[in-house]
Structures are given as C-alpha cells and as structure tokens.
Design a protein around this motif. Structure first.
Motif, PDB file in Angstrom:
ATOM      1  N   VAL A  95       0.823  -1.205   0.000  1.00  0.00           N
ATOM      2  CA  VAL A  95       0.000   0.000   0.000  1.00  0.00           C
ATOM      3  C   VAL A  95       0.860   1.260   0.000  1.00  0.00           C
ATOM      4  N   LEU A  96       1.956   1.169   0.713  1.00  0.00           N
ATOM      5  CA  LEU A  96       2.824   2.342   0.819  1.00  0.00           C
ATOM      6  C   LEU A  96       3.372   2.769  -0.534  1.00  0.00           C
ATOM      7  N   THR A  97       3.476   1.814  -1.430  1.00  0.00           N
ATOM      8  CA  THR A  97       4.014   2.143  -2.740  1.00  0.00           C
ATOM      9  C   THR A  97       2.955   2.763  -3.657  1.00  0.00           C
ATOM     10  N   GLN A  98       1.694   2.785  -3.209  1.00  0.00           N
ATOM     11  CA  GLN A  98       0.618   3.308  -4.052  1.00  0.00           C
ATOM     12  C   GLN A  98       0.262   4.739  -3.669  1.00  0.00           C
ATOM     13  N   ALA A  99       1.229   5.598  -3.737  1.00  0.00           N
ATOM     14  CA  ALA A  99       1.001   6.967  -3.301  1.00  0.00           C
ATOM     15  C   ALA A  99       0.083   7.731  -4.252  1.00  0.00           C
TER      16      ALA A  99
ATOM     17  N   LEU B  95      16.767  -7.353  -9.068  1.00  0.00           N
ATOM     18  CA  LEU B  95      17.903  -6.753  -9.769  1.00  0.00           C
ATOM     19  C   LEU B  95      17.553  -6.313 -11.182  1.00  0.00           C
ATOM     20  N   ASP B  96      16.487  -6.887 -11.731  1.00  0.00           N
ATOM     21  CA  ASP B  96      16.030  -6.450 -13.055  1.00  0.00           C
ATOM     22  C   ASP B  96      15.089  -5.257 -12.951  1.00  0.00           C
ATOM     23  N   GLY B  97      14.856  -4.811 -11.736  1.00  0.00           N
ATOM     24  CA  GLY B  97      13.979  -3.652 -11.524  1.00  0.00           C
ATOM     25  C   GLY B  97      12.508  -3.984 -11.664  1.00  0.00           C
ATOM     26  N   LYS B  98      12.174  -5.279 -11.694  1.00  0.00           N
ATOM     27  CA  LYS B  98      10.757  -5.666 -11.822  1.00  0.00           C
ATOM     28  C   LYS B  98      10.133  -5.753 -10.430  1.00  0.00           C
ATOM     29  N   ILE B  99      10.004  -4.598  -9.822  1.00  0.00           N
ATOM     30  CA  ILE B  99       9.531  -4.568  -8.436  1.00  0.00           C
ATOM     31  C   ILE B  99       8.040  -4.295  -8.407  1.00  0.00           C
ATOM     32  N   ASN B 100       7.307  -5.189  -7.839  1.00  0.00           N
ATOM     33  CA  ASN B 100       5.878  -4.939  -7.624  1.00  0.00           C
ATOM     34  C   ASN B 100       5.549  -5.259  -6.168  1.00  0.00           C
ATOM     35  N   ASP B 101       4.284  -4.987  -5.825  1.00  0.00           N
ATOM     36  CA  ASP B 101       3.878  -5.157  -4.427  1.00  0.00           C
ATOM     37  C   ASP B 101       4.100  -6.582  -3.941  1.00  0.00           C
ATOM     38  N   GLU B 102       3.789  -7.512  -4.826  1.00  0.00           N
ATOM     39  CA  GLU B 102       3.886  -8.921  -4.435  1.00  0.00           C
ATOM     40  C   GLU B 102       5.339  -9.295  -4.116  1.00  0.00           C
TER      41      GLU B 102
END
Lengths: 296, 353
Positions: A95-99, B95-102
């Motif tokens: 949630v914190l990332t959904q600013a 490291l590939d920058g594929k950052i998501n919430d999960e």
C-alpha cells in the motif's frame, strides 16, 4: 639446500604463525558480536519481534533517561508502544508504494456560506464532513491491512504518536509517514469508538431530562479534524510533490470542522432552549403523563 | 609444540568473534557467502584460506602465482547453489527492476531472512594461462526486524564476467603471477525502514545500480625447500578501475598474506593454510584471519575451514568427466551466546574434459 636448514625453516614458519595469531588476538580485542548483541536498538527489535513489548519499552525508556535527545531511541520506543497497541506494519508495504491514491483527495469541497440559515449551515457542514470522510475512507481503505486496535490499547497508540511528535524538526520523511500511518489507525479507532459510539449513546434518551446530548459528537469531530490535519501534514512532508495538495486539504479540513462544530454548537444551544421550553410547557399544562422518555 | 599449535588455532577461530558488524540487523548470516567474493566449492570449504593452495580442483587458483604449477590442462563447467535457492528468482527480479507489491511483500514479509548464492562458471586451465567465464553469479540477503516499524537490511548482487591468470617461476622457488578480472555487476545494497519505500525520497532505494570493474591483481609465492613444503604468499586485490564508485559497495585495495604447509602423510596430500585476507572489507584485523585444511586422496578432496564467520567442511569428488561436491557451513560456534545461527549447504556439480 641442506636438509637441516629446511627443517629449521619449517619450524620457524610454524612459530612465526603462532606469534602472528597471538599478536593479532592480543592486539585486536574488539568483539563485534558482543557489540551487536549489546546494541539497544537491536535488543529492542528482538524484544518487539518476540512480543515482549514491555521489556522493549523498559529498555528504551531507561536508555532515554541517559540520552533524552536520542532520536533513534524515541523512534523505536514509539514503535514498541505502537506494537503494544497492536500495530504490525509489514502487511502495509504494498500500500505504501501506491502513493497515487493521494491524488484522489485533491478536490475542493463547497464552501459553507455566511448568510445561510442555521439548518442550511448544519446541512452543508455535515455534507462536507461526510464528503471529506468518504473520500478519505477510499484512501484509508488502502490501509485496510492494518487491524483495528482494541479499545483499551488506544492509549499506547496515542503515546507512540506523541513520542514521534517529540522528535520535532529532526524528523525524517519516513518517520512522518510512520506517524501518519499511526494517526490513520487512531483515526479509524476514534471514528468507530468515539464518533459512532457517541452518536449511538446520544440516541439513548436521558430518562430524567429527556435531553439528547450531542456534545461528545462535537469533541470527536474536533479530534478527528485535528488528526486529519496532522495526517495531511505528515503525508505532505513525506511526499513533497503532494505537499501543496495536502496543505489545501489540511486547510479545507480545518474550515469544514470549524463550520460543522459551530453549527452543531448552535444547534445544541437551540436544542437546549427547546428542551427547557418543552419541559416547562409540559409541566405547566399537565401533560407530564403523556410525555414518554426512553420508551418509559 | 605442534599439538599445542593445532589446538590453539581452531579454538581461537571459533571464539566469540562473529563477523556481524555492529550496524548489521543480522545476528548471523551465511559464513561463506560475501557480496563481492566469488569462490568455488573447495575454496569456500577452506574458509577462503586458499592463497597457498597449489591445486584448486574446481576452479582457478586463488593466487595467480600458482598458475604455472597447474598439474594438467583442463576445461570444465561448474554449477553451484546454496540452500535457499528458491529465492533466486525473486532476487533476480529485484535486480532487473521488476519490483511490484507482491515481490516486496514476498521479500520482506514477517520475520523472513533470505540468504542465497548461486552461479555457474566455465573454466580452462593450463600452465601458462588459465581463465574463467562466469555467465552469472547471484547472491542475495535480506533480513527484516521490528514488525511494528520494520527495519530492512538487504543486498542483492549479480555479476558476470571473465577472469584470466598467468604466472611463472621468477627465481628459484619464487613464483609470480597476475590475474585480470573484468566484471559487470548489478546490485542493490540498502538498510532502510520499510515505510521509507512509501516516501518520494525512498522510491529509488530499490533501484539497482550498475558497475563495471577491471582489476589487475599481482601475486607472489615463495616455497621453502623442506619436507613440509612451507610457502608464503602475498596477493594484492582490487587494483584497477571501476566505472563508478559506490560507498555501499566499496572494494578497497587490499594486501593479502598467507602461509601454507603440506605435512607429509602416509596417503594422499595434506595442505594446511593460515591467511590474512578480507571478505567484506569491513572486518577488524583479527577477523581477517582464516584457517584451511585440504586433504587430497585420489579423486577425493576433503576440505575444512575456520574463521571468525564460522566453520565449514565438505567433500569434493573429481572423477574423469564429472565432478560433484557438497559443503556445509555453520555459524553456531562463532555465534557463542546467540540463539540465532545460520547453517548453509552448498552443492556443486560440474563437467570437465
């Protein structure tokens, strides 16, 4: 190369190795592991993670006696109190990332005109309050992962917020966001326990006076308004690009709460006068037996 | 005297000197995996105390001065994995920058500690020139503390590149060599509050950084002419250029020193080593001491190592075409007084001609 020389050299090498190790052992006595174990912050972390909040609090409060200005101790102490109140932030990460959700808040509320009638002001103020809260609830839904705290734990949450406030100008953006998170949890708690609770209590008619007391609603609204303003300010501090929008929201909240509480106070005064008049009229005209209070 | 020495040194190494830095959130971590150190299974088993080892069977020599002593030319490939390898995909995504919430939730969920290492190498060895191509080498570590306001320590690093080494006997029993390492790396190394990821300033905290390094590393070894074959080695590492310097991944130039002996045994070859070299460049001097033992009999290599990080032991078989090894490390004894310790198993499988 003579054999005897070689044996002698091998012995020398072994003895040199021993001297080397000994000198290193004696010369460098720093023990990082014990330093790690004795770090009060890490000790407190461990106690919090092991659900030993009271021990973490005692440890940090003792440390703060020696170093009252230590921001890190205050910060971790605040988290220990928050933990005692039931806060677990880890599930909040997505949630914190959904600013971006913050942008949804940036809409202007209609102004409550000075010349409007009292009932108009109450209606408009109440409408604005409802709009404000409903918009915020959309935003707060993002924080649904945070469990609601138990009623008797709110005091720890308030103390955690106070401790963070004591940090003052040395506060970092992440600390401000953390305080905003704690304030949102408190906001939800007050909404449920104080505002809804106050309204439902006020519906219970006082048997002796038949008087509907709505002043707790007023104080709950004021407290919620103050919290909202703090939340907006904290979010603005942690998200500089949203700072202007948050400042506007903070101002709007201030006006809305002010309008609404003034209107409610006016209604309360009118209501008191009306209640007194009604009671006097009933007594003077002998209709006491017809008046029903609280269903009795 | 020899028995006293044999007893004294291990007891020193397994004393309460842990590697964990005071600022580290980790109470213990893998004893043989370090951000920028690349090592074969045998060198890990030796606690990286391998500068004076003449024959590393599963990779390049630790010291290029030993290159001209390579017994026979070879070409092979090795694949190495540590336990916890299931997280390797997540570390590579990070490291590939594929950052998501999960991904963030998976990496930093409650109480989770991730420690992994995996990589592949292609090696060729000869008396004059040896080389290694590493298409990938991935290491990852993350620890989360304080569930009320989580504090996260994380590193993830992926390297690929070439290493070449050559050496010669300069003078009677004095060997010199030079190693070239050309690597490209992507990495993230941070310690931060989890809520900081929600601030604007914190958005880039998990953005991978890139670096190219070119190091020229000289080494020397001198052999004494006795039955135990004692030798001393010196090696200078990290001498060269980096495309961009980053404070969080500092690799200072370091002088490394080692002493080795090969006591005569009835069967096989036994090597004992004592070295002064750093793995993280953050250790105190005393923590840079490491001790290794390698016993070679036929196609079997048994290795053991001790340093301030912990203990390790393993076995490696180099058959005609196929080789395989397994190694175990623990921090249990070095984390004296701690209930937290880390046990790691590394496995390696290879093929050679």
């Amino acid at each position: 190369m003579k054999r005897v020389d070689g044996t002698f050299r091998a012995r020398v090498v072994c003895e040199l190795a021993l001297v080397f190790v000994l000198s290193m052992t004696l010369g460098c006595s720093r023990n990082k592991n014990s330093a790690n174990r004795n770090d009060p912050i890490l000790q407190a972390y461990r106690l919090i993670d092991e659900q030993r909040d009271d021990e973490a609090i005692a440890l940090l409060e003792n440390k703060l006696i020696d170093e009252p200005d230590n921001v890190e101790f205050k910060n971790v102490l605040a988290s220990a109190y928050a933990h005692k109140a039931g806060i677990r932030v880890q599930k909040l990460v997505p949630v914190l990332t959904q600013a971006d959700r913050l942008r949804e808040l940036n809409e202007t509320l209609p102004e409550v005109g000075m010349a409007e009638t009292l009932s108009g002001k109450v209606n408009a103020g109440a409408f604005n309050m409802a709009t404000l809260f409903s918009r915020l609830s959309g935003f707060f839904a993002a924080y649904a992962a945070i469990p609601l705290i138990e009623k008797d734990r709110a005091v720890y949450l308030r103390h955690a917020i106070d401790l963070l406030t004591e940090i003052g100008p040395r506060m970092k953006p992440e600390d401000a966001l953390y305080r905003a998170v704690l304030s949102i949890v408190l906001f939800k708690h007050i909404m449920i326990e104080n505002l809804v609770g106050a309204v439902s209590n006020s519906q219970k008619v006082d048997e002796s006076s038949c008087f509907v007391n709505i002043s707790p609603v007023n104080s709950a609204i004021v407290e919620l308004g103050e919290l909202l303003i703090d939340i907006f300010n904290d979010i603005g501090f942690s998200q500089p690009s949203q700072a202007e929008a948050m400042r506007r929201m903070s101002q709007q909240t201030s006006y809305t709460v002010s309008d609404f509480t003034v209107a409610i106070t006016s209604v309360t005064v009118y209501d008191q006068a009306a209640n007194i008049y009604l009671k006097q009229a009933v007594i003077q005209n002998g209709f006491g037996k017809l008046l029903k209070c609280g269903g009795n | 005297m020899r028995w006293q020495l044999a007893l004294f040194i291990p007891s020193f190494f397994i004393s309460s000197h842990s590697f964990a830095e005071p600022s580290s959130l980790a109470f213990s971590r893998n004893a043989r995996t370090f951000e920028t150190q690349h090592g074969s299974l045998v060198t890990k088993g030796l606690a990286h105390s391998c500068l004076t080892i003449i024959d590393i069977p599963d990779g390049l020599n630790c010291n290029p001065a030993m290159n001209s002593l390579n017994s026979k030319p070879s070409l092979g490939a090795e694949l190495q994995l540590s336990n916890g390898y299931a997280a390797i995909g997540n570390v590579r995504k990070l490291l590939d920058g594929k950052i998501n919430d999960e991904l963030v939730d998976t990496l930093f969920s409650s109480g989770k500690i991730i420690q992994i290492e995996g990589g592949a190498d292609v090696n060729f060895r000869s008396r004059y020139l040896s080389g290694q191509y590493s298409p990938f080498s991935v290491k990852g570590f993350s620890v989360v503390r304080n569930e009320a306001n989580p504090d996260v320590e994380l590193y993830a690093i992926e390297e690929s590149g070439f290493t070449f080494q050559s050496g010669a006997e300069l003078y009677d029993r004095l060997y010199a060599g030079l190693q070239f390492r050309g690597l490209k790396r992507k990495f993230i190394k941070q310690r931060t509050k989890l809520v900081a990821l929600g601030t604007e300033a914190g958005r880039n905290l998990l953005k991978p950084k890139q670096q190219a390094v070119n190091y020229f590393e000289p080494g020397l070894t001198y052999f004494f002419d006795t039955s135990w074959r004692p030798r001393v080695s010196a090696f200078v590492v990290n001498l060269g250029f980096v495309s961009e310097k980053f404070d969080e991944l500092d690799e200072p130039i370091e002088g490394q020193f080692g002493i080795g002996v090969s006591p005569p045994v009835r069967w096989g070859i036994l090597d004992l080593t004592l070295e002064f070299r750093s793995m993280t460049y953050e250790e105190s001097d005393i923590e840079r001491l490491r001790l290794g033992l390698l016993y070679h009999f036929g196609s079997m290599y048994v290795m053991a190592g001790a340093d301030s990080n912990g203990l390790s032991s393993g076995v490696y078989y180099g058959l005609d075409k196929v080789n395989a090894g397994i190694m175990y490390s623990t921090t249990q004894l070095s984390s004296k007084g701690e209930s937290f310790y880390t046990q790691t198993v590394y496995a390696q499988l290879g093929w050679q001609i």
